[in-house]
Design a protein around this motif. Structure first.
Motif, PDB file in Angstrom:
ATOM      1  N   TRP A   1      36.837   5.999  40.978  1.00 51.28           N
ATOM      2  CA  TRP A   1      35.694   5.952  41.893  1.00 51.28           C
ATOM      3  C   TRP A   1      34.973   4.620  41.843  1.00 51.28           C
ATOM      4  O   TRP A   1      34.216   4.290  42.775  1.00 51.28           O
TER       5      TRP A   1
ATOM      6  N   LEU B   1      41.916  10.690  46.748  1.00 54.43           N
ATOM      7  CA  LEU B   1      42.274   9.854  45.616  1.00 54.43           C
ATOM      8  C   LEU B   1      43.229  10.632  44.712  1.00 54.43           C
ATOM      9  O   LEU B   1      42.840  11.625  44.084  1.00 54.43           O
TER      10      LEU B   1
ATOM     11  N   THR C   1      38.284   1.597  46.156  1.00 52.40           N
ATOM     12  CA  THR C   1      37.496   2.747  46.612  1.00 52.40           C
ATOM     13  C   THR C   1      36.159   2.306  47.182  1.00 52.40           C
ATOM     14  O   THR C   1      35.764   2.716  48.281  1.00 52.40           O
TER      15      THR C   1
END
Length: 362
Positions: free
Chosen positions: A343, A323, A348
């Protein structure tokens, strides 16, 4: 204030905050775990993070919508005692919280393992993300496990996780679980424990306690910013962060060598090798999904890369996402309310759900 004094003040803040850190993940509530003897903290932020190789990984920049709960009704079963190991001569109850979607039929099981630097293990952590996964059709258990303040080491951590796997398989009918479809999902120290659990499928040395007639093997592993080779945990960091992570007798060393140690995780040893999930990879190892932030200041991004490459070299299915610009999960305990957002995006989390769908429900 000079740069040196600013760094010293920042380190002191992190040492105090580290003892409060429960999971490096979103929405942490409640209390649990114990600080190690002497108050040694496991966590220290780096001021610089070296870029690591992404040639075998997929790079993403998740900036889209955050996950939303409420798609499916979920029933909670909290404070279920799954194991009662002896700690310092006394039995200590280890508990889990269970979320069961109110849908028909047996459902695959996902066991969430919170982080906390081996100092804390709060099963109440990361409620939003756990609920999101449950609403996709999974029974989700969040477990507590023994910490270094309770004498835990790399040997007892995986043993606790495997005890939870066996317990839930033994009670599968009670909670509507498909006992043949189980994955572990961890963040930070929990990611490390998930990796240890998945690489040791079939290795009976970690199977101790109750329900030994049940298998502790898992069918998938989700490892978010977890460690692998602790002797290189700060390899991507500035010297001050390396010095803190490799300090003799710190929390990491205690996790490997036990309480009262004067060793450093930087020094090669049989214990360091035995604490590394890479050394347990076999044909029975579960498929892996790893995720790491490129700007993680607590666990070097190259940690999941080492494991990912080792898995692939042994023919084990492994995918890794990096990421861009993301740090070590939710860092709101430091006042940084934005760090956790990458997150918790749909992008994600849907990578995680897609992996679970493939391995457990496909």
């Amino acid at each position: 204030m000079t740069l040196g004094r600013r760094r010293t003040a920042f380190v002191a803040m992190v040492v105090v905050a580290g003892l409060m850190l429960a999971a490096c993940s979103s929405e942490e509530t409640g209390a649990g775990g114990a600080a190690p003897a002497g108050g040694a903290a496991a966590l220290i932020f780096a001021t610089t993070v070296k870029a690591s190789d992404t040639s075998t990984s997929t790079v993403i920049a998740p900036t889209g919508a955050q996950i939303v709960r409420g798609k499916t009704n979920v029933t909670a079963h909290n404070d279920i005692v799954y194991s009662a190991p002896t700690v310092n001569g006394q039995q200590t109850e280890l508990k889990l919280d269970l979320q069961v979607p109110e849908t028909a039929g047996q459902k695959p099981l996902v066991i969430y393992i919170p982080g906390g630097g081996f100092v804390l293990s709060q099963k109440t952590a990361n409620l939003d993300q756990r609920t999101y996964v449950a609403e996709q059709g999974y029974v989700v258990a969040s477990i507590e496990y023994r910490t270094i303040g309770q004498g835990a080491t790399y040997k007892t951590g995986p043993a606790d996780v495997k005890s939870a796997v066996r317990y839930l398989r033994a009670h599968a009918d009670e909670y509507g679980i498909d006992a043949g479809e189980v994955a572990v999902w961890g963040q930070s120290a929990g990611g490390y424990l998930a990796a240890m659990t998945g690489t040791t499928n079939g290795d009976k040395q970690f199977d101790v306690g109750d329900n030994l007639d049940q298998s502790s093997d898992v069918q998938g592993v989700v490892d978010e910013f977890g460690a692998s080779d602790l002797s290189k945990i700060a390899a991507d960091f500035d010297q001050a962060a390396q010095d803190a992570n490799y300090a003799p007798g710190n929390s990491l060393a205690t996790w490997v060598y036990g309480a009262g140690t004067k060793e450093s995780v930087k020094n090669p040893s049989a214990a360091i090798t035995a604490s590394d999930p890479i050394g347990y990879i076999s044909s029975r190892t579960a498929p892996f999904l790893s995720l790491h932030g490129s700007a993680d200041r607590l666990i070097s991004p190259s940690q999941t890369l080492l494991l990912h490459n080792a898995l692939r070299s042994k023919g084990i299915e492994s995918s890794r996402y990096v990421l861009t610009g993301a740090d070590h999960g939710d860092l709101s305990f430091t006042g940084d309310t934005a760090a956790g957002k990458p997150w918790g995006t749909q992008e994600t989390m849907n990578h995680i759900v897609d992996f679970l769908d493939k391995q457990l429900a496909g």
